[in-house]
Motif scaffolding. Structure first.
Motif, PDB file in Angstrom:
ATOM      1  N   TYR A   1       0.522  29.109 -23.781  1.00 48.91           N
ATOM      2  CA  TYR A   1      -0.274  29.691 -24.864  1.00 48.91           C
ATOM      3  C   TYR A   1       0.640  30.506 -25.768  1.00 48.91           C
ATOM      4  N   GLY A   2       0.516  30.293 -27.082  1.00 48.57           N
ATOM      5  CA  GLY A   2       1.316  31.053 -28.036  1.00 48.57           C
ATOM      6  C   GLY A   2       1.664  30.233 -29.255  1.00 48.57           C
ATOM      7  N   LYS A   3       2.843  30.492 -29.796  1.00 47.07           N
ATOM      8  CA  LYS A   3       3.296  29.843 -31.028  1.00 47.07           C
ATOM      9  C   LYS A   3       4.210  28.673 -30.692  1.00 47.07           C
ATOM     10  N   PHE A   4       3.786  27.480 -31.117  1.00 49.54           N
ATOM     11  CA  PHE A   4       4.595  26.279 -30.942  1.00 49.54           C
ATOM     12  C   PHE A   4       5.166  25.877 -32.300  1.00 49.54           C
ATOM     13  N   VAL A   5       6.374  25.347 -32.309  1.00 51.67           N
ATOM     14  CA  VAL A   5       7.013  24.878 -33.542  1.00 51.67           C
ATOM     15  C   VAL A   5       7.231  23.385 -33.421  1.00 51.67           C
TER      16      VAL A   5
END
Length: 624
Positions: free
Chosen positions: A534-538
């Motif tokens: 869970y979080g920020k994916f690029v």
């Protein structure tokens, strides 16, 4: 009033997310979620002193969330104003009401004095700066007139007029407001200014009145009276009376506007002006989510005209709008077209090309910054020259895209980084606490997750039973695996049921009881969360320099599995037990790799998107 609450520190506690229930959840759903979390976090289930302390804190938090949401009154307050609404002083003397509307009314009563004090401090400044530029020398130049003039090789561009106006509002009471405004104007070396003071009183929910006093060096004293009144829920009238004193005597004026809602998105206006520039005007304005249309006609002295304008509103992040208008009257004909776009959170940039007879060609650039307006009308030529029209159209577009790429985007990116850094600093202590609570919750979940995984694994293996049946009757086991995995669920049920009854794979002789037993047996095939982040994916190559910021949430998600199903509601997942926000203020997603019926599945969902697994669409293609 809700906006006033929003000005304070953000309310990070999401009780619905903590319980993993919908905002419309019933009492039964709340109770079921509460009981499940109580079993997980009950202090008596943990002997280790550290785990026991962590369990007590989480247990109390879950109990607080359930107490708020299970009571209709406190739930209504929380839904409207969040946790801060519950912390406001004065609720102990408020009579308990039954509906959310009554709760809102009582809460607003408690806030009224606070709002009035804030009102006293607001001035609502508004201003306009207009700078007129004469650039006719660019297109209407006669070189023979400048042959003997030094420096005549460069076109002369000059400012020929300027106008500045500013106003502020000073609320005196909840119904009375003082408005102070002034302006300065200059054109070709001559100018002047004026100052005005208006006192406005709201007399009732249906109307208000305003007295105006003014003075200036171009005109004498001014006294005015303006009245607004709602005649019906769909109709209102505005009347403005004025007395202008000058060296030529008293010049009275009267303007009356009658307006009516023709439908939900359409207004009709009828205006009559007597005295200074007498005229009658009628117009219809239609404003929708995607367009704005106006048609107007005026008969008057000295100007009579007809006008049609249309504006299209694009539903994009930058709120882009394109517009065009046609205006024809005794003064000539004018065609205008242009566009405007939001370039930052508080700024809108627009450009309009005006082509008319006998006015010529002009370019009007406007920048709205919060409540301030900067206007730059550039007069290019008095004639209708195609070159002037071309450069007035193409020039602003080229400059805008160059500025947007080289200046605006880097500035906005840097501004966003500064805001995110400021937000991270202000929430650092809260996030650290949430992280510690999440880590404590994960430790408390370990035993429950172990039991859940064992139960889910016990449900698996039924496909292997069917493969064995085919293999027993002469089929090759490797071939069976491919065949059985493609079977529909009902076919698998029939195969197993038939095997139980007659001892061989037979499709037609299984009794109903055996089929139901097999459907339940196979329908509960195990769900195992292999990995979850869970979080920020690029994923975009254009953002490859950005840093990935994710946390492992495998254990918390497995803990939410019940009867081989995982259901997450439409809420930020940062509020779920065992979760926290790893990248404050940035876009977040949840990525889950799970195994269902022995087959790997994968899904990625947005932070506030509801998620339900397993699903056939999540299945990972074995050939890929």
């Amino acid at each position: 009033m809700a906006a006033a609450l929003g000005e304070e520190a953000p309310d990070n506690e999401d009780y619905y997310g903590l319980l993993n229930v919908r905002r419309e959840a019933s009492q039964e759903e709340l109770k079921a979620a509460y009981r499940r979390l109580c079993m997980l976090y009950h202090p008596d289930k943990h002997r280790d002193p550290e785990l026991k302390t962590q369990a007590e804190r989480l247990f109390n938090l879950v109990h607080q969330a359930y107490e708020v949401l299970s009571d209709p009154q406190t739930r209504a307050i929380y839904d409207i104003y969040g946790r801060r609404g519950l912390e406001m002083e004065g609720w102990e003397v408020v009579e308990r009401k039954r509906t959310a509307a009554e709760i809102r009314e009582e809460f607003e009563r408690l806030q009224r004095e606070r709002e009035e004090r804030r009102l006293q401090q607001r001035t609502n400044p508004k201003g306009t700066i207009s700078v007129g530029i004469d650039a006719t020398d660019l297109f209407d130049r006669y070189d023979e007139e400048y042959e003997d003039v030094p420096g005549s090789s460069f076109p002369q561009i000059e400012i020929n007029k300027m106008h500045i106006s500013q106003s502020i509002e000073a609320p005196l009471t909840s119904t009375d407001t003082a408005i102070l405004s002034g302006n300065l104007s200059t054109q070709n070396g001559n100018g002047g200014g004026s100052i005005n003071l208006a006192l406005r009183r709201v007399t009732s929910a249906k109307g208000w009145g305003e007295l105006e006093f003014g003075a200036g060096d171009l005109h004498g004293p001014l006294f005015g009276l303006k009245i607004f009144r709602n005649l019906t829920p769909r109709c209102f009238i505005t009347t403005n009376c004025a007395l202008q004193f000058s060296s030529r005597g008293v010049r009275p004026g009267l303007t009356t506007v009658l307006a009516r809602n023709l439908d939900k998105n359409t207004m009709g206006y009828l205006q009559w002006r007597w005295g200074i520039q007498s005229a009658m005007n009628t117009s219809i304005v239609r404003d929708t989510k995607t367009s704005h249309f106006t048609v107007a006609m005026q008969l008057g002295i000295p100007h009579s005209f007809m006008m049609v304008s249309y504006q299209h509103k694009f539903q994009d992040e930058d709120q882009t709008r394109v517009k065009g208008s046609l205006k024809a009257g005794f003064f000539g004909t004018i065609v205008e077209y242009g566009a405007e776009r939001k370039i930052s959170r508080h700024s809108v940039l627009g450009a309009t090309v005006s082509v008319g007879v006998p006015q010529g060609v002009s370019l009007k650039i406007k920048l709205n910054r919060a409540s301030q307006t900067y206007f730059f009308p550039v007069h290019l030529t008095d004639q209708l020259l195609p070159s002037a029209v071309f450069y007035a159209t193409v020039g602003p577009l080229v400059v805008y895209f160059a500025m947007h790429r080289l200046v605006i985007k880097p500035y906005l990116r840097a501004q966003k980084e500064r805001e995110l850094e400021k937000q991270r600093e202000s929430t650092a202590s809260d996030i650290l606490q949430k992280k510690q609570e999440a880590e404590a919750a994960v430790r408390l979940m370990q035993e429950s997750v172990r039991r859940i995984i064992e139960a889910e694994e016990a449900k698996m293996g039924k496909d292997d039973d069917i493969i064995y049946l085919f293999y027993k009757f002469g089929e090759k086991k490797e071939q069976c695996k491919g065949v059985v995995s493609s079977f529909p669920l009902l076919m698998k049920c029939i195969i197993v049921a038939a095997a139980h009854v007659v001892g061989e794979p037979h499709y037609g002789s299984a009794p109903v009881e055996a089929i139901h037993h097999s459907c339940d047996f196979l329908g509960n095939a195990g769900l195992i969360v292999v990995n979850a982040w869970y979080g920020k994916f690029v994923n975009d190559n254009s953002r490859k320099n950005e840093k990935v910021k994710v946390i492992d949430v495998t254990v918390p998600l497995q803990c939410l599995v019940k009867d081989s199903k995982l259901i997450l509601t439409e809420a930020s997942k940062a509020g779920l037990p065992g979760f926290y926000d790893p990248c404050v203020g940035e876009e977040k997603s949840l990525k889950v790799l799970y195994q269902f019926r022995g087959v790997l599945h994968q899904v990625m969902s947005a932070d506030n998107e509801a998620l339900r697994i397993p699903k056939q669409s999540h299945r990972i293609d074995a050939d890929g």
